[in-house]
Design an enzyme around this catalytic site. Structure first.
Site, PDB file in Angstrom:
ATOM      1  N   HIS A  91      -6.200   1.952  -3.658  1.00 32.53           N
ATOM      2  CA  HIS A  91      -5.444   1.315  -2.585  1.00 32.53           C
ATOM      3  C   HIS A  91      -5.028  -0.101  -2.961  1.00 32.53           C
ATOM      4  O   HIS A  91      -5.427  -0.636  -4.001  1.00 32.53           O
ATOM      5  CB  HIS A  91      -6.249   1.316  -1.281  1.00 32.53           C
ATOM      6  CG  HIS A  91      -7.402   0.365  -1.239  1.00 32.53           C
ATOM      7  ND1 HIS A  91      -7.560  -0.577  -0.259  1.00 32.53           N
ATOM      8  CD2 HIS A  91      -8.479   0.207  -2.064  1.00 32.53           C
ATOM      9  CE1 HIS A  91      -8.674  -1.268  -0.468  1.00 32.53           C
ATOM     10  NE2 HIS A  91      -9.251  -0.810  -1.544  1.00 32.53           N
ATOM     11  N   CYS A 111       0.819  -1.213   0.000  1.00 33.26           N
ATOM     12  CA  CYS A 111       0.000   0.000   0.000  1.00 33.26           C
ATOM     13  C   CYS A 111       0.854   1.264   0.000  1.00 33.26           C
ATOM     14  O   CYS A 111       0.480   2.270  -0.602  1.00 33.26           O
ATOM     15  CB  CYS A 111      -0.989  -0.001   1.165  1.00 33.26           C
ATOM     16  SG  CYS A 111      -0.272   0.034   2.810  1.00 33.26           S
ATOM     17  N   HIS A 120      -2.663   0.907   6.874  1.00 36.41           N
ATOM     18  CA  HIS A 120      -3.077   0.824   5.473  1.00 36.41           C
ATOM     19  C   HIS A 120      -3.389   2.222   4.946  1.00 36.41           C
ATOM     20  O   HIS A 120      -4.103   2.994   5.601  1.00 36.41           O
ATOM     21  CB  HIS A 120      -4.305  -0.063   5.320  1.00 36.41           C
ATOM     22  CG  HIS A 120      -4.722  -0.257   3.896  1.00 36.41           C
ATOM     23  ND1 HIS A 120      -3.917  -0.858   2.961  1.00 36.41           N
ATOM     24  CD2 HIS A 120      -5.863   0.085   3.238  1.00 36.41           C
ATOM     25  CE1 HIS A 120      -4.541  -0.886   1.791  1.00 36.41           C
ATOM     26  NE2 HIS A 120      -5.720  -0.316   1.937  1.00 36.41           N
TER      27      HIS A 120
END
Length: 239
Positions: free
Chosen positions: A192, A113, A180
């Protein structure tokens, strides 16, 4: 390199060239049938350039106000495997051949990520550093995202002031650090890449994500963040 900027200013069409050994511009003829919006370097020019040294980058210009690589540019950039230099509006931008933003396989520390977040920002005109991260850092109180956001030019914004380009940090696991990152796009979409087995993707900023949101961050140079670079790259993989 001022020579690249001056060369771009000499024509209302796209100009092009090859960078030799990282420092020298080898000017090429734009052989494309529509030189006002595209460019093509001939094999003859490429061979001539290679006779003078190693080709380390490809250069071209955008006569219109578009200081990011187009979708077509990105396709050919990845085919070349080289950095591309772009002159536009009197400035010179350098783009590395990062993989397309959509469709990446997750590999922690390689294509994860943060890699997606960093590469998307790179294509939009803001360069962020790489940093070492060992799998499982979110379980060891290392808190890498929160420690690094402010240190790299980000400041926190409240949720109802979030805007496209902002970075959403999620806390998807109970008892773990926020780990994240997602980039907010137009129409309440996010870009993402998580470790769920899915490829990197664009999807709605749905309720589950909202509930897991830890904080939202904006870069101090957000005015220079050109999301057209992200959208151009996404467009290639969406059709």
């Amino acid at each position: 390199m001022q020579e690249c900027i001056d060369y771009a200013a000499s024509s209302q069409d796209e100009v092009c060239g090859l960078i030799i050994d990282g420092v020298t511009l080898f000017k090429c003829r734009n052989a494309h049938e529509e030189p006002d919006s595209n460019f093509r370097i001939t094999d003859e020019d490429w061979l001539a350039a290679e006779g003078q040294g190693e080709v380390t980058a490809i250069f071209h210009s955008h006569p219109i106000n578009s200081p990011v690589l187009s979708g077509t540019d990105r396709v050919y950039q990845l085919a070349s495997g080289l950095p591309w230099w772009l002159a536009c509006n009197g400035d010179l931008y350098k783009f590395n051949p990062v993989p397309h933003l959509l469709g990446r396989k997750f590999e922690h520390g390689v294509t994860d990520c943060y890699t997606l977040f960093k590469d998307a920002y790179h294509l939009s005109g803001i360069n962020l550093p790489e940093f070492e991260r060992v799998d499982g850092w979110w379980l060891r109180d290392e808190n890498l995202y929160i420690k690094n956001m402010e240190a790299n030019g980000f400041y926190q914004v409240i949720a109802n002031e979030a805007a496209p380009g902002d970075v959403i940090i999620r806390k998807p696991f109970l008892g773990a650090d926020p780990c994240h990152a997602m980039i907010l796009l137009d129409n309440n979409m996010v870009l993402h890449h998580d470790c769920s087995g899915h490829l990197s993707r664009r999807e709605p900023y749905r309720l589950a994500f909202i509930k897991q949101t830890h904080s939202i961050w904006r870069h101090r140079e957000c005015s220079s963040l050109n999301l057209a670079g992200i959208y151009a790259d996404i467009s290639v993989k969406s059709h």
